[in-house]
Scaffold this motif. Structure first.
Motif, PDB file in Angstrom:
ATOM      1  N   UNK A  37       0.815  -1.224   0.000  1.00 41.24           N
ATOM      2  CA  UNK A  37       0.000   0.000   0.000  1.00 41.24           C
ATOM      3  C   UNK A  37       0.846   1.270   0.000  1.00 41.24           C
ATOM      4  N   UNK A  38       2.168   1.141   0.172  1.00 38.11           N
ATOM      5  CA  UNK A  38       3.047   2.307   0.109  1.00 38.11           C
ATOM      6  C   UNK A  38       3.679   2.477  -1.272  1.00 38.11           C
ATOM      7  N   UNK A  39       3.473   1.507  -2.158  1.00 40.28           N
ATOM      8  CA  UNK A  39       4.111   1.540  -3.470  1.00 40.28           C
ATOM      9  C   UNK A  39       3.195   2.216  -4.487  1.00 40.28           C
ATOM     10  N   UNK A  40       3.701   3.241  -5.132  1.00 37.33           N
ATOM     11  CA  UNK A  40       2.900   3.960  -6.134  1.00 37.33           C
ATOM     12  C   UNK A  40       2.857   3.194  -7.456  1.00 37.33           C
ATOM     13  N   UNK A  41       4.012   2.808  -7.967  1.00 41.14           N
ATOM     14  CA  UNK A  41       4.099   2.150  -9.279  1.00 41.14           C
ATOM     15  C   UNK A  41       4.027   0.629  -9.090  1.00 41.14           C
ATOM     16  N   UNK A  42       2.861   0.170  -8.718  1.00 39.82           N
ATOM     17  CA  UNK A  42       2.697  -1.235  -8.363  1.00 39.82           C
ATOM     18  C   UNK A  42       2.960  -2.183  -9.527  1.00 39.82           C
ATOM     19  N   UNK A  43       2.448  -1.861 -10.706  1.00 32.45           N
ATOM     20  CA  UNK A  43       2.620  -2.770 -11.843  1.00 32.45           C
ATOM     21  C   UNK A  43       4.076  -2.848 -12.275  1.00 32.45           C
ATOM     22  N   UNK A  44       4.787  -1.726 -12.226  1.00 34.35           N
ATOM     23  CA  UNK A  44       6.219  -1.743 -12.539  1.00 34.35           C
ATOM     24  C   UNK A  44       6.960  -2.630 -11.543  1.00 34.35           C
ATOM     25  N   UNK A  45       6.614  -2.487 -10.275  1.00 30.02           N
ATOM     26  CA  UNK A  45       7.270  -3.283  -9.236  1.00 30.02           C
ATOM     27  C   UNK A  45       7.001  -4.770  -9.434  1.00 30.02           C
ATOM     28  N   UNK A  46       5.760  -5.115  -9.732  1.00 30.80           N
ATOM     29  CA  UNK A  46       5.409  -6.533  -9.921  1.00 30.80           C
ATOM     30  C   UNK A  46       6.118  -7.123 -11.134  1.00 30.80           C
ATOM     31  N   UNK A  47       6.262  -6.349 -12.189  1.00 36.57           N
ATOM     32  CA  UNK A  47       6.989  -6.850 -13.363  1.00 36.57           C
ATOM     33  C   UNK A  47       8.457  -7.092 -13.043  1.00 36.57           C
ATOM     34  N   UNK A  48       9.036  -6.199 -12.247  1.00 38.97           N
ATOM     35  CA  UNK A  48      10.430  -6.383 -11.846  1.00 38.97           C
ATOM     36  C   UNK A  48      10.583  -7.604 -10.929  1.00 38.97           C
ATOM     37  N   UNK A  49       9.624  -7.791 -10.038  1.00 39.22           N
ATOM     38  CA  UNK A  49       9.660  -8.973  -9.174  1.00 39.22           C
ATOM     39  C   UNK A  49       9.579 -10.241 -10.019  1.00 39.22           C
ATOM     40  N   UNK A  50       8.708 -10.239 -10.999  1.00 39.10           N
ATOM     41  CA  UNK A  50       8.602 -11.403 -11.888  1.00 39.10           C
ATOM     42  C   UNK A  50       9.935 -11.669 -12.583  1.00 39.10           C
ATOM     43  N   UNK A  51      10.612 -10.607 -12.991  1.00 38.56           N
ATOM     44  CA  UNK A  51      11.900 -10.757 -13.676  1.00 38.56           C
ATOM     45  C   UNK A  51      12.952 -11.405 -12.783  1.00 38.56           C
ATOM     46  N   UNK A  52      13.018 -10.977 -11.519  1.00 36.87           N
ATOM     47  CA  UNK A  52      14.095 -11.460 -10.644  1.00 36.87           C
ATOM     48  C   UNK A  52      13.761 -12.789  -9.964  1.00 36.87           C
ATOM     49  N   UNK A  53      12.517 -13.240 -10.090  1.00 37.27           N
ATOM     50  CA  UNK A  53      12.165 -14.553  -9.551  1.00 37.27           C
ATOM     51  C   UNK A  53      12.663 -15.658 -10.477  1.00 37.27           C
TER      52      UNK A  53
END
Length: 266
Positions: free
Chosen positions: A116-132
């Motif tokens: 809930x503190x993250x503004x660019x949620x979709x960008x963050x989720x895409x990056x998480x997908x990349x590093x997983x």
């Protein structure tokens, strides 16, 4: 314009958060159990705060594993580094800094009371997908923007009573989403949701002051930041009166809903 001010945090707030964040730690423990983290796993904790949950996870992964905690607040990382071990590392960094990690680096990534503190949620989720890694897992806990728990109502009513209106900005954190929007946002990232649950939790505090300290420290100084300074003392007193009405023999009850999500990288 929605803004979160990182520079409102202080060493005193970080220390108080470390003392008062038992409820968030409890949410994290439930999430970690659902994630099924194993010995030798490589794990990233985004928004690790003072590192209590990160340290717990490093005990699970053991000496053959590796756990990294990042947080944009230097004062919290300073406390977290006191918990560092041979397999546990802490760095200043946030959800915008995931480029520092290579593709397929982690078996598991999690965000406990952070989404809930993250503004660019979709960008963050895409990056998480990349590093997983392939079949890697993401876990997160967060609140539901639409929940009407007793304390939220007390705070909103106190603001309306003193100001005469409710600010457009979310009282607790400006980037909160409803449970349905959380689900849709994750699905758009390409991650596969394997578990989505909402738990009703209760915790108890000794005093109204302690609850307000928790809100201020867990928001790194942003709680009620949208309220004009001259009205804050009156609003604070109104909130305290309302909180006292929730007192039980165990203390002042804090009821709220927690959204827990477990995802898998296809």
């Amino acid at each position: 314009m929605k803004i979160v001010y990182l520079d409102k945090d202080t060493k005193e707030l970080a220390q108080r958060y470390d003392q008062l964040s038992d409820s968030q730690f409890a949410h994290g423990l439930r999430m970690i159990e659902l994630l099924g983290i194993k010995p030798a796993d490589c794990v990233l904790d985004i928004g690790c705060g003072t590192g209590k949950l990160t340290s717990y996870v490093s005990d699970i992964t053991g000496p053959k594993g590796k756990v990294i905690g990042i947080d944009p607040l230097a004062s919290r990382i300073e406390i977290a580094k006191k918990r560092a071990k041979a397999n546990l590392f802490f760095e200043v960094g946030g959800s915008d800094d995931l480029y520092r990690f290579a593709d397929h680096s982690f078996d598991c990534v999690y965000l406990n009371s952070v989404f809930h503190w993250i503004e660019k949620k979709e960008d963050t989720l895409r990056e998480i997908k990349r590093i997983l890694k392939k079949n890697g897992k993401l876990g997160l806990t967060t609140g539901d923007k639409d929940q009407k728990n007793p304390i939220r109502l007390i705070i909103e009513n106190a603001i309306i009573k003193i100001l005469g209106y409710k600010p457009q900005e979310e009282v607790f954190s400006p980037f909160s989403l409803s449970s349905q929007d959380i689900k849709r946002t994750i699905e758009r990232s390409g991650l596969s949701i394997t578990l989505f649950q909402i738990n009703e939790d209760s915790f108890y505090s000794d005093s109204a002051e302690q609850i307000l300290e928790f809100f201020l420290s867990s928001s790194f100084g942003n709680f009620l930041s949208q309220i004009p300074q001259e009205y804050k003392p009156q609003i604070t007193e109104e909130i305290k009166k309302g909180l006292e009405r929730l007192r039980t023999p165990k203390g002042i009850e804090r009821k709220h809903s927690v959204v827990t999500v477990i995802c898998k990288k296809p």
